[in-house]
Design an enzyme around this catalytic site. Structure first.
Site, PDB file in Angstrom:
ATOM      1  CD  GLU A  92      -3.144  -0.607   0.007  1.00 16.86           C
ATOM      2  OE1 GLU A  92      -3.109   0.533  -0.491  1.00 16.86           O
ATOM      3  OE2 GLU A  92      -3.988  -1.467  -0.324  1.00 16.86           O
ATOM      4  CB  SER A 113     -16.455   0.447  14.728  1.00 14.42           C
ATOM      5  OG  SER A 113     -17.564   1.023  15.359  1.00 14.42           O
ATOM      6  CD  GLU A 139     -10.245  -0.533 -13.947  1.00 14.59           C
ATOM      7  OE1 GLU A 139     -10.284  -0.544 -15.183  1.00 14.59           O
ATOM      8  OE2 GLU A 139     -10.771  -1.406 -13.228  1.00 14.59           O
TER       9      GLU A 139
END
Lengths: 182, 182
Positions: A92, A113, A139
């Site tokens: 990433e 959460s 994309e």
């Protein structure tokens, strides 16, 4: 100490998407009564705190459809099936920012959460950044690369442009690093 | 700077639960192509950092069905329809811990997972705690009240019992408070 475990009596899968799966569980409560729990399954994610040689933090600005607005965030992304979190962090960072790092250190992992969602987020510190060939965005991914000073980050927090759990963590981390060296 | 806005072309509401609503949006991307976004709507929540007179932090231990395990967390809860966050903070603190507070200060608000969910979490600092009549838990809510020292909290973080975004924030806040007074 009680565990207050809730046993699943029945599970109805409502939705299976590209990112999330949604279940409606009927559960037995510790007192024997039953209730329902709405549960979102998520593959988990990583985020990366990365400083440049000049001591700036690498961030990305992107539109977040659930909020209908853009946020400035640290680089992050979902874990691919079978991918290790550290490999995901390297991927990433390079895809979103074009940086590769010499060293990656795990800082913290937290559930975003836990009341309704199982998403876990792993945060890494990336050190020894060098520029790779360039960015390789998905994309359907559009984002701006930012390299911000401490004062700029503080201003983005004040203006509400930095306003998500992982980047607030990164901001607290940076403040502590400057103030205590820890 | 680009906003990279994504326009909603079509919305399909998949699920409307007690806690969350799930939508599948078809969106137009900045390059004119289309994609889908899975969106979880959440009413928002509050969490409370509360210290007792002895300097212990008030926490609750509860079972989290999405994780099939218990976590130790700061008191928190969802915002009721039309409720102000500060009123929600006072209500959740009293319901879950039996404490009322003399003073409530807003510390931070953040989106827990803005990639797919609009949940915003508001964190308050509660000061001047006094015991009210007792706890008033929801019908399907079972939790233990804990009052932990700094060292106990540190141990709970190490053991992975404190492991959610809001309580990790609280832990960073406490560390900074002790180390820098800020």
């Amino acid at each position: 100490m009680e565990t207050y475990e809730e046993k699943t009596l029945n599970r109805k899968t409502i939705f299976e998407g590209r990112v999330i799966t949604v279940h409606l569980d009927e559960v037995s409560l510790p007192d024997g009564k039953t209730s329902t729990r709405e549960i979102v399954e998520h593959p988990g994610a990583v985020a990366v705190i990365a400083f440049t040689d000049e001591g700036k933090m690498v961030m990305v600005r992107q539109y977040r459809k659930p909020l209908n607005r853009a946020l400035v965030e640290i680089p992050a992304g979902k874990i691919d099936r079978g991918e290790q979190p550290e490999a995901c962090a390297r991927r990433e960072l390079e895809e979103e920012t074009g940086y590769v790092c010499a060293k990656l250190t795990h800082l913290v992992s937290f559930y975003t959460s836990p009341g309704f969602c199982d998403e876990i987020l792993h945060i890494y510190l990336a050190e020894g950044l060098t520029k790779a060939e360039g960015r390789h965005l998905d994309e359907d991914e559009f984002l701006d690369l930012l390299e911000v000073t401490f004062e700029e980050a503080e201003n983005l927090v004040k203006k509400g442009e930095i306003m998500d759990a992982k980047t607030i963590y990164a901001w607290q981390y940076w403040k502590a690093l400057r103030e205590t060296g820890k």
